[in-house]
Design a protein around this motif. Structure first.
Motif, PDB file in Angstrom:
ATOM      1  N   THR A  63      46.917 -77.626  46.137  1.00  0.00           N
ATOM      2  CA  THR A  63      47.194 -79.060  46.198  1.00  0.00           C
ATOM      3  C   THR A  63      46.850 -79.690  44.860  1.00  0.00           C
TER       4      THR A  63
ATOM      5  N   ASP B  62      49.970 -84.282  46.043  1.00  0.00           N
ATOM      6  CA  ASP B  62      49.302 -85.309  46.835  1.00  0.00           C
ATOM      7  C   ASP B  62      49.265 -86.621  46.056  1.00  0.00           C
TER       8      ASP B  62
ATOM      9  N   ALA C   2      47.762 -71.822  49.428  1.00  0.00           N
ATOM     10  CA  ALA C   2      48.260 -73.162  49.124  1.00  0.00           C
ATOM     11  C   ALA C   2      47.443 -73.802  48.007  1.00  0.00           C
TER      12      ALA C   2
ATOM     13  N   GLN D 262      52.538 -72.387  49.267  1.00  0.00           N
ATOM     14  CA  GLN D 262      52.786 -73.831  49.238  1.00  0.00           C
ATOM     15  C   GLN D 262      52.202 -74.459  47.982  1.00  0.00           C
TER      16      GLN D 262
ATOM     17  N   GLU E 282      54.479 -84.001  54.212  1.00  0.00           N
ATOM     18  CA  GLU E 282      53.409 -83.617  55.149  1.00  0.00           C
ATOM     19  C   GLU E 282      53.627 -84.315  56.484  1.00  0.00           C
TER      20      GLU E 282
ATOM     21  N   TRP F 111      55.555 -80.848  49.747  1.00  0.00           N
ATOM     22  CA  TRP F 111      55.303 -79.431  49.480  1.00  0.00           C
ATOM     23  C   TRP F 111      56.604 -78.630  49.445  1.00  0.00           C
TER      24      TRP F 111
ATOM     25  N   TYR G  79      51.398 -85.821  51.325  1.00  0.00           N
ATOM     26  CA  TYR G  79      51.830 -84.971  50.218  1.00  0.00           C
ATOM     27  C   TYR G  79      53.226 -84.421  50.472  1.00  0.00           C
TER      28      TYR G  79
ATOM     29  N   ASP H  15      57.620 -74.093  48.847  1.00  0.00           N
ATOM     30  CA  ASP H  15      56.989 -72.768  48.767  1.00  0.00           C
ATOM     31  C   ASP H  15      57.930 -71.648  48.344  1.00  0.00           C
TER      32      ASP H  15
ATOM     33  N   ARG I 226      51.566 -78.142  46.826  1.00  0.00           N
ATOM     34  CA  ARG I 226      51.519 -79.479  47.412  1.00  0.00           C
ATOM     35  C   ARG I 226      51.229 -80.500  46.319  1.00  0.00           C
TER      36      ARG I 226
ATOM     37  N   TRP J  58      61.891 -79.971  49.290  1.00  0.00           N
ATOM     38  CA  TRP J  58      60.526 -80.518  49.293  1.00  0.00           C
ATOM     39  C   TRP J  58      60.359 -81.301  50.575  1.00  0.00           C
TER      40      TRP J  58
END
Length: 110
Positions: free
Chosen positions: A34, A60, A32, A56, A109, A79, A77, A81, A58, A106
């Motif tokens: 971010t 934020d 992942a 992922q 979180e 995310w 956030y 994938d 992400r 999308w």
């Protein structure tokens, strides 16, 4: 409008307002990634994020909110994938981020 820069991220990064208009991917990532949006960005600051590795990616917003149909919760956030999923975000005049374009799923979180 000139040519946007594109940056592949294999690890976490914090974007700056000076990078507005750029495209960010997770090409080469093995886990992942971010990417944190700049705090207090000027209205109209814009970024596009595209999944290029099946990991992922992400986005934020820090203390702000990303406003889209998966939720509008400050500090959460978004995310995705699946390769090819993209989202374009623009800073609004309230310090949050609006979704200017989106492809794929999308998720906010939990």
């Amino acid at each position: 409008a000139g040519i946007a820069s594109i940056e592949a991220h294999a690890s976490d990064d914090t974007l700056t307002e000076a990078e507005s208009g750029s495209v960010h991917t997770n090409a080469g990532a093995t886990g992942a990634v971010t990417l944190t949006l700049p705090a207090g960005a000027t209205a109209g600051t814009q970024f596009t994020f595209c999944v290029q590795a099946s990991q992922q990616l992400r986005v934020d917003p820090g203390a702000a909110a990303i406003r889209d149909n998966s939720g509008e919760t400050a500090g959460k956030y978004k995310w995705a994938d699946a390769v090819g999923e993209c989202i374009t975000l623009a800073a609004d005049s309230n310090g949050d981020w609006v979704t200017a374009g989106k492809y794929g799923v999308w998720t906010e979180e939990v």
